[in-house]
Enzyme design. Structure first.
Site, short mmCIF file in Angstrom:
data_model
loop_
_atom_site.label_atom_id
_atom_site.label_comp_id
_atom_site.label_asym_id
_atom_site.label_seq_id
_atom_site.Cartn_x
_atom_site.Cartn_y
_atom_site.Cartn_z
N THR A 1 55.78 50.92 30.82
CA THR A 1 55.51 50.27 32.10
C THR A 1 54.59 49.08 31.93
OG1 THR A 1 55.67 52.45 33.12
CG2 THR A 1 54.72 50.70 34.46
N LYS B 1 53.19 62.72 28.41
CA LYS B 1 52.15 61.77 28.79
C LYS B 1 51.85 62.06 30.25
CE LYS B 1 51.15 56.85 29.47
NZ LYS B 1 51.69 55.45 29.46
N ARG C 1 53.54 56.04 40.47
CA ARG C 1 54.56 54.99 40.32
C ARG C 1 55.96 55.49 40.67
NH1 ARG C 1 53.52 50.18 37.63
NH2 ARG C 1 51.44 49.97 36.73
N TYR D 1 57.08 61.58 30.58
CA TYR D 1 56.04 60.73 31.17
C TYR D 1 55.97 61.00 32.66
CZ TYR D 1 53.47 56.39 32.36
OH TYR D 1 52.56 55.47 32.83
N ILE E 1 47.77 57.62 25.49
CA ILE E 1 48.54 56.38 25.39
C ILE E 1 47.82 55.40 26.31
CG2 ILE E 1 50.74 55.22 25.84
CD1 ILE E 1 52.13 57.84 25.06
N TYR F 1 62.02 56.47 42.58
CA TYR F 1 62.70 56.10 43.83
C TYR F 1 63.63 57.18 44.36
CZ TYR F 1 64.88 53.37 47.51
OH TYR F 1 65.32 52.95 48.73
#
Length: 295
Positions: free
Chosen positions: A48, A166, A142, A137, A208, A111
């Protein structure tokens, strides 16, 4: 399938742009060398933080080859590959050149807001398609949906090539539940610089990192001290960076870290729409903190 050592600090690499918004490969090469020279444990390409939604397919392929060539096996290399069309993501994962990369990082579908069963089936398809180890992840801020501890654990137990998560949910209780109940070989990695220190105390194996783009040596040292049990010295570094943790995200990521890298002389302060640079007030605050580090 060879396992990747994810212990320590990985860096979610940015994509530098020139003023005309083209990719600044010279700055990218310098940044990669800076990371490796200063002790990062591995690099994450096309996450990202790399502004991948604003990159064309051709640019992403070119970046994969360029980054892999510049890293040149000096540290392990993870590639981001995610989306909300499961069949397309699985096909892309299946096509990754395993001679260039050591693992895949794949974000929870965004989404669509899938159910927990949908998330499980999505990652099961990716697991079946991948010839590389897979890192989950979870970043609900987000994606719009949280992958529960139950779903993460189910994936960890059911798929041997899903090797880590993550975690950037911000929910310490959820992360702790995963750490307590996970298979021994499955790893939890912090996806948020600001909670890396306490999360390592709970049993995470590292981070990360975004801030590692700018301060790889210092932040990697904090991670290693915490992993070795030297919490007092690790805490001192954590507190030193505390103000920057907040500033780097107040106007969004990677606007904050690009502002910081620009102030340090590494890159132009350029992003691609719909992202824009930080506000002037944020830039000035970052500049002041940076000056305090250098004094």
């Amino acid at each position: 399938m060879a396992r990747i050592n994810l212990r320590g600090m990985g860096v979610a690499l940015i994509t530098p742009f020139l003023k005309d918004k083209s990719i600044d490969y010279n700055s990218l090469a310098r940044l990669i060398d800076y990371q490796i020279k200063n002790g990062v444990d591995y690099i994450v390409a096309l996450g990202t933080t790399a502004e991948t939604p604003a990159l064309t397919t051709a640019e992403k392929e070119e970046l994969k080859k360029f980054i892999a060539s510049r890293v040149a096996k000096r540290v392990p290399l993870v590639v981001g590959c995610g989306g909300n069309n499961t069949a397309a993501v699985a096909a892309e994962v299946a096509d990754i050149d395993t001679s260039l990369f050591d693992a895949v990082l794949s974000v929870v579908p965004y989404y669509n807001k899938p159910s927990q069963e949908g998330i499980y089936q999505h990652y099961s398809a990716i697991s079946q398609a991948s010839k590389l180890p897979v890192i989950l992840y979870n970043v609900p801020g987000r994606t719009g949906v949280n992958m529960s501890a139950e779903t993460t654990l189910r994936l960890a137990y059911d798929h041997h090539n899903i090797v880590a998560v993550k975690e950037a949910s911000g929910n310490i209780n959820q992360m702790d539940e995963i750490i307590q109940q996970k298979p021994e070989e499955f790893n939890v990695i912090s996806g948020d610089d600001g909670i890396t220190f306490p999360l390592i105390n709970l049993g995470a194996i590292g981070v990360i990192s975004v801030i590692g783009n700018a301060f790889p040596k210092e932040f990697a040292k904090m991670v290693r001290l915490a992993l070795s049990g030297d919490y007092e010295n690790a805490r001192h570094i954590h507190h030193r960076f505390n103000q920057l943790f907040n500033l780097l995200f107040v106007d969004g990521n990677p606007a904050g870290v690009k502002c910081l890298l620009h102030a340090m002389g590494f890159i132009e302060n350029e992003l691609r729409l719909p992202l824009v640079p930080t506000r002037i007030t944020t830039y000035e605050k970052i500049r002041r903190v940076l000056d305090s580090f250098e004094s």
